[in-house]
Design an enzyme around this catalytic site. Structure first.
Site, PDB file in Angstrom:
ATOM      1  N   ASP A 192       0.807  -1.216   0.000  1.00 37.43           N
ATOM      2  CA  ASP A 192       0.000   0.000   0.000  1.00 37.43           C
ATOM      3  C   ASP A 192       0.844   1.273   0.000  1.00 37.43           C
ATOM      4  O   ASP A 192       0.316   2.370  -0.180  1.00 37.43           O
ATOM      5  CB  ASP A 192      -0.980   0.008   1.175  1.00 37.43           C
ATOM      6  CG  ASP A 192      -0.302  -0.019   2.540  1.00 37.43           C
ATOM      7  OD1 ASP A 192       0.928   0.190   2.620  1.00 37.43           O
ATOM      8  OD2 ASP A 192      -1.014  -0.237   3.546  1.00 37.43           O
ATOM      9  N   ASP A 217      20.457  -2.884   0.587  1.00 33.49           N
ATOM     10  CA  ASP A 217      19.620  -1.753   0.190  1.00 33.49           C
ATOM     11  C   ASP A 217      19.441  -0.757   1.325  1.00 33.49           C
ATOM     12  O   ASP A 217      18.871   0.318   1.124  1.00 33.49           O
ATOM     13  CB  ASP A 217      18.256  -2.238  -0.314  1.00 33.49           C
ATOM     14  CG  ASP A 217      17.546  -3.138   0.679  1.00 33.49           C
ATOM     15  OD1 ASP A 217      18.066  -4.238   0.945  1.00 33.49           O
ATOM     16  OD2 ASP A 217      16.486  -2.746   1.198  1.00 33.49           O
ATOM     17  N   ASP A 234      17.292   4.030   7.210  1.00 30.16           N
ATOM     18  CA  ASP A 234      16.272   2.983   7.325  1.00 30.16           C
ATOM     19  C   ASP A 234      16.290   2.326   8.702  1.00 30.16           C
ATOM     20  O   ASP A 234      16.815   1.229   8.882  1.00 30.16           O
ATOM     21  CB  ASP A 234      16.432   1.939   6.217  1.00 30.16           C
ATOM     22  CG  ASP A 234      16.068   2.506   4.848  1.00 30.16           C
ATOM     23  OD1 ASP A 234      15.179   3.369   4.799  1.00 30.16           O
ATOM     24  OD2 ASP A 234      16.661   2.099   3.848  1.00 30.16           O
TER      25      ASP A 234
END
Length: 487
Positions: free
Chosen positions: A121, A248, A258
């Site tokens: 989403d 990543d 992150d």
């Protein structure tokens, strides 16, 4: 609100991203805004109210000059290569150049689906947004290179995860969002030309001094390795566990990025893991240096086409750089620990003293953060803090005696050393039980505990009256702490 956008990646790196558009939130509301960071970036807030900030930093209102894109990248996730990942729930609004000439990305995280969402989403829940805001600000205050949080906005919507949570968007500021995984994506899918282009751009943006090197791409590898060695040493020095050190999630700028399932260690144990998805302990506290080494080997592999194009002989030089990582990291780590221990010089037996220290901390299950503050108190002639910390009066006595002897070798003023130690050893960190309580309150509609904790961790070194509880570890009988990535 005016932005002086200068979008070099959008202009120069076509084919390295996909156009993106933020989902329109139903009722955006500003939760937090980082005024100090805004000033650093040169934002002029005069005449800008909270409602306008909420519209801009939720993605409802696109600022003039923005060129929203989602970046492409791949990555090794828990050791397994995923050839296409990319910004699945974030978009880069653009780049700004701060008054001092530094260039920064402005990214919305949780702003809706993109071309890389893979069926997701693209949204974020309030918990992960506020965790990253809080922890990244704490890391910055402790001097650890990191991305920053400019704003947190609730969207007025619910986000379905294991249950429904309030939705939110984080505005992240970074020197760039170029990752090891960015290089891996273009090495895997497009080959040498794209790797050279990405490397040239990265050098021009981050390390322009490398442009004149005999092999700039080899020099880039060397520089990024050095930054990662320094970064992981800083992580270990504050007891930080990233939790998901996939390629990543490794920025070539050397910034922490992150935050996902990150947490801080209380009682020292090298195998500490908090992430619910790290069942094997791959990213445990004590394994982070080895994982950094592994990630840098993957970076070298991705860079090889560019390195080889300049000089085939430099492929062996790249291998030598990777092989030298353990020694480079150990040097950075020992320098970090010497600073934490108040040692102003280097001595031949420091490595043994340092290794024994962590054996002792683990043996006696000592709170990592408090120990170094208690050690500084010993230099002031005050032993009560250390006595309260250790399980028995003579626990660690031989090590402390050897440390005292080593301190005396430097012939420095003990009180000056104690002050220097307190300037690098935080008293206040985002203690996991405090973070969790603050996030639960914020999700229930009360942001006050989160705002108070944010204020505390932004000033991590100086003791303050009335803040004693924020320096305390979780109770000994507290349940094991588990973190979740929030995607």
């Amino acid at each position: 609100m005016q932005f002086a956008f200068d979008n070099s990646f959008h202009a120069d790196m076509q084919g390295f991203y996909a156009p993106a558009e933020a989902a329109k939130p139903s009722a955006p509301r500003l939760l937090a805004f980082n005024d100090a960071l805004a000033e650093r970036l040169g934002f002029d807030r005069r005449g800008v109210d909270a409602d306008e900030l909420a519209r801009v930093f939720s993605g409802e209102e696109l600022p003039e000059g923005a060129a929203p894109i989602a970046l492409a990248y791949a990555g090794h996730q828990f050791g397994h290569f995923s050839p296409q990942l990319g910004d699945g729930r974030a978009l880069l609004l653009g780049e700004i150049v701060a008054p001092d000439g530094a260039r920064f990305d402005i990214q919305l995280k949780g702003s809706g689906p993109t071309a890389f969402s893979r069926g997701g989403d693209g949204k974020a829940a309030i918990g992960p947004v506020l965790r990253e805001f809080l922890v990244s600000e704490a890391m910055a205050a402790m001097g650890v290179p990191t991305t920053r949080a400019l704003a947190a906005v609730t969207t007025g919507e619910r986000v379905e995860r294991e249950r429904a949570h309030p939705g939110a968007v984080l505005t992240r500021v970074a020197s760039s969002h170029i990752r090891v995984g960015t290089f891996q994506f273009f090495a895997a899918h497009f080959g040498a030309d794209h790797v050279v282009q990405l490397s040239d751009y990265s050098i021009a943006r981050h390390f322009p001094d490398l442009a004149d090197a005999a092999n700039p791409h080899l020099a880039l590898l060397d520089r990024v390795i050095g930054l990662q060695c320094a970064l992981i040493a800083r992580w270990l020095g504050v007891g930080f566990i990233h939790g998901v050190m996939n390629t990543d999630n490794v920025a070539i700028s050397g910034e922490t990025i992150d935050y996902g399932p990150c947490a801080f260690m209380d009682r020292f144990a090298a195998n500490t893991v908090f992430s619910s998805i790290d069942a094997t302990g791959r990213y445990a506290y004590g394994r982070q240096p080895q994982i950094m080494h592994w990630n840098m080997a993957r970076f070298a592999e991705a860079l090889l086409p560019a390195i080889h194009r300049v000089s085939p002989a430099d492929v062996e030089a790249a291998k030598a750089l990777v092989d030298a990582i353990p020694g480079r990291f150990r040097a950075a780590w020992h320098a970090q620990v010497r600073e934490k221990l108040g040692l102003s010089t280097s001595a031949g037996d420091d490595a043994e003293l340092i290794d024994r220290l962590f054996d002792e901390l683990e043996k006696h299950s000592v709170d990592f953060t408090t120990f170094f503050r208690a050690l500084a108190m010993l230099l002031r002639g005050e032993g009560a803090m250390m006595q309260a910390l250790l399980p028995a009066p003579d626990a660690m006595a031989p090590w402390i005696a050897d440390w005292w002897q080593r301190i005396e070798q430097d012939a420095a003023n003990p009180l000056d050393l104690a002050d220097a130690m307190d300037a690098v050893n935080p008293l206040y960190i985002p203690r996991n039980h405090r973070v969790e309580a603050a996030l639960e309150a914020a999700e229930a509609g009360d942001p006050a505990p989160w705002l108070e904790l944010l204020e505390v961790v932004r000033q991590p070194f100086a003791a303050r009256a009335g803040r004693e509880r924020f320096a305390e570890p979780a109770p000994a009988d507290a349940a094991p702490y588990t973190t979740f990535c929030g995607t």
